[in-house]
Scaffold this active site. Structure first.
Site, PDB file in Angstrom:
ATOM      1  N   GLU A  63       0.931  -1.210   0.058  1.00 33.60           N
ATOM      2  CA  GLU A  63      -0.199   0.039  -0.258  1.00 33.60           C
ATOM      3  C   GLU A  63       0.867   1.334  -0.052  1.00 33.60           C
ATOM      4  O   GLU A  63       1.617   1.582   0.968  1.00 33.60           O
ATOM      5  CB  GLU A  63      -0.909   0.100   1.085  1.00 33.60           C
ATOM      6  CG  GLU A  63      -2.375   0.728   0.931  1.00 33.60           C
ATOM      7  CD  GLU A  63      -1.915   2.129   1.776  1.00 33.60           C
ATOM      8  OE1 GLU A  63      -1.691   3.072   0.736  1.00 33.60           O
ATOM      9  OE2 GLU A  63      -2.488   2.511   2.574  1.00 33.60           O
ATOM     10  N   CYS A  85      -2.221   8.954   2.688  1.00 29.77           N
ATOM     11  CA  CYS A  85      -1.962   8.487   1.201  1.00 29.77           C
ATOM     12  C   CYS A  85      -3.165   8.810   0.253  1.00 29.77           C
ATOM     13  O   CYS A  85      -3.295   8.934  -0.681  1.00 29.77           O
ATOM     14  CB  CYS A  85      -1.534   7.093   0.998  1.00 29.77           C
ATOM     15  SG  CYS A  85      -2.449   5.975   2.057  1.00 29.77           S
ATOM     16  N   GLU A 121       3.358  13.576  -4.270  1.00 32.12           N
ATOM     17  CA  GLU A 121       2.553  13.621  -3.277  1.00 32.12           C
ATOM     18  C   GLU A 121       2.859  14.747  -2.169  1.00 32.12           C
ATOM     19  O   GLU A 121       4.018  14.866  -1.693  1.00 32.12           O
ATOM     20  CB  GLU A 121       2.831  12.202  -2.437  1.00 32.12           C
ATOM     21  CG  GLU A 121       1.559  11.902  -1.515  1.00 32.12           C
ATOM     22  CD  GLU A 121       1.831  10.420  -0.943  1.00 32.12           C
ATOM     23  OE1 GLU A 121       3.015   9.779  -0.983  1.00 32.12           O
ATOM     24  OE2 GLU A 121       0.822   9.824  -0.732  1.00 32.12           O
TER      25      GLU A 121
END
Ligand code: ADP
Length: 492
Positions: free
Chosen positions: A265, A299, A396
């Site tokens: 993940e 995330c 990100e």
């Protein structure tokens, strides 16, 4: 350890109550040589506690313990495995205030958000306590009519579970829950920034009757050195990792030596699409949640807002009004909605991305700078007119910064959303049902939030595609990551 900044008796009590050693084979022990590592309060930058700093030899002892416990744990009745999780769920819920305070102290998020994470974390144990007794196979007549086919599920074996600092407890329970339910033993390694929540969780599992050696816990400042030999050891059968794509790629490479089963993940770069037919009030509410939950350090955080041209200006203004009004401060203080970022490195990355966007022509509608003084605070920021080449549309952000760009039509919105190597989640706001489904199906992500800013739910399969990884956590799918399928061919 030097001076601490704990501001109340209560804070001291919850930190003191946590075990600070390694849990190996059912006993709490110091790290080799008595080495420790400091855990910092990100709102002050001062040490909060020290915990054991495991060496590679300590980590190997943890794997030895997991391997030794595997056979008897796999034979443990599923109902009892489920009952252990159920008792742990109840204990977490009963102690949610103190666990939330502990989490806020080491991670920084506001108390109300820590409380929400503790609840979310507990839900994985409740969910998987129910799944433990529903591990099923099948029986069939072979097509030629002569034989029979039996398909059964078995635990994969000893697992390595590596978790990040942004959700210090929930990222643990969503791996530990299915591993326990499936009958796997494990070595758990939390992030060095936030080990206290996991240590508290390990104690709860112990108190809930988890047998010795099923869960072994390693805290260490040298993750690569401690975990590398375990990943290379053929007795380990699975690695489940939540963290950056960069580290995930490295672990996958290491795991390939022994064809380790993997769940990954990894990072995200979630697009948040607002069409001109959207309920703008709902879109702004959803945007605040999708962006500001966990101080933007998720995330699943909306990384970039793509808004239909005619409503982009109004959306930016209204989002800026909301974000600008949020109270920034230590997560333990009343009314605080935005805590500090985890450390100086993270804050530096956020600041660099904002500087880059402004340098390319974006306008700061609100915020745009770090907060002065102690702790790693960054002011909530909305950037309008963000050009396509700004770095923060590609990378990100992991902070409270919302870049807004506009689009002309649906095809352009989908193209912009998919223009990334990541594929974890996307958010779509529209009142047109056909468009909602058309766009959701065209998005290259593992999850979609349709007219809502949060997707996380223990009953749903969480996970991504592309560089956001593979494997699913939670839902009916979650336990499969910890099970092998065996087919027994029967000759009659
Ligand atoms: P983040 O950017 O969220 O800190 P990382 O991917 O760096 O994410 O870290 C996630 C988890 O992976 C943490 O527990 C960290 O200690 C661990 N980790 C980092 N590098 C390695 C490595 N080389 N081997 C094993 N674990 C690692």
């Amino acid at each position: 350890m030097t001076a601490t900044q704990l501001t109340s008796e209560n804070e001291r009590t919850v930190v003191d109550a946590v075990p600070k050693q390694l849990l190996i084979g059912g006993s709490w022990r110091d790290a080799e040589g008595g080495r420790t590592l400091d855990v910092e309060d990100p709102s002050t930058g001062t040490p909060l506690a020290s915990v054991a700093d495991a060496s590679p030899a300590d980590a190997m002892r943890a794997l030895d313990a997991a391997v030794a416990a595997q056979a008897s744990w796999a034979a443990h009745p599923p109902r009892e495995r489920g009952e252990i999780l159920r008792r742990a769920f109840e204990q977490i819920v009963a102690r949610s205030d103190e666990l939330a305070l502990l989490m806020t102290l080491e991670m920084g998020k506001p108390l109300s958000e820590s409380k929400a994470e503790v609840t979310y974390a507990a839900e994985f144990f409740r969910w998987f306590s129910e799944e433990a007794v529903r591990i099923e196979g099948r029986f069939a007549v072979a097509p030629n009519g002569a034989g029979r086919m039996l398909v059964t599920k078995q635990p994969v074996g000893p697992c390595l579970l590596i978790t990040p600092w942004n959700f210090p407890m929930a990222m643990g329970t969503r791996k530990i829950g299915p591993a326990v339910a499936a009958g796997c033993t494990m070595v758990v390694k939390p992030a060095s920034q936030t080990p206290l929540s996991m240590l508290a969780l390990a104690r709860i599992l112990e108190d809930s009757g988890l047998p010795d050696g099923v869960l072994n816990l390693i805290t260490t400042s040298s993750s690569g050195k401690a975990m590398g030999p375990l990943i290379a050891d053929r007795r380990a059968r699975k690695l489940s990792f939540t963290g950056s794509t960069e580290v995930g790629r490295k672990l996958m490479e290491q795991g390939s030596q022994q064809l380790l089963r993997l769940s990954m993940e990894l990072g995200g770069n979630a697009p948040f699409l607002v069409f001109d037919d959207a309920d703008l009030d709902a879109a702004v509410e959803g945007a605040v949640l999708a962006k500001m939950r966990n101080i933007g350090e998720a995330c699943t955080a909306a990384n970039r807002f793509h808004v239909a041209g005619p409503v982009a200006g109004e959306f930016s203004e209204r989002l800026a009004e909301k974000l600008g009004a949020m109270k920034v401060g230590r997560g333990t203080e009343d009314g605080v909605q935005v805590g500090p970022l985890i450390d100086a490195t993270q804050r530096g990355k956020v600041a660099d991305l904002v500087t880059d966007a402004i340098g390319r022509g974006a306008k700061a509608v609100v915020g745009g700078q770090a907060r002065e003084g102690a702790g790693y605070f960054y002011n909530p920021t909305v950037l309008a007119d963000v050009p396509g080449d700004a770095k923060l549309l590609k990378e990100e952000i992991f902070g409270p910064v919302a870049p807004v760009a506009s689009f002309d039509d649906e095809a352009a919105a989908i193209a912009a959303a998919n223009d990334t190597e990541y594929g974890l989640v996307a958010y779509v706001f529209t009142r047109d049902i056909k468009r909602a489904l058309r766009v959701s199906e065209a998005l290259e992500t593992g999850m979609v939030g349709l007219n809502q800013g949060i997707v996380s739910n223990a009953a749903a399969p969480f996970g991504g595609i592309k560089h956001s990884g593979f494997g699913r956590e939670g839902g009916r799918e979650g336990i499969n990551e910890y099970l092998e399928t065996k087919y027994i061919a029967i000759n009659l």
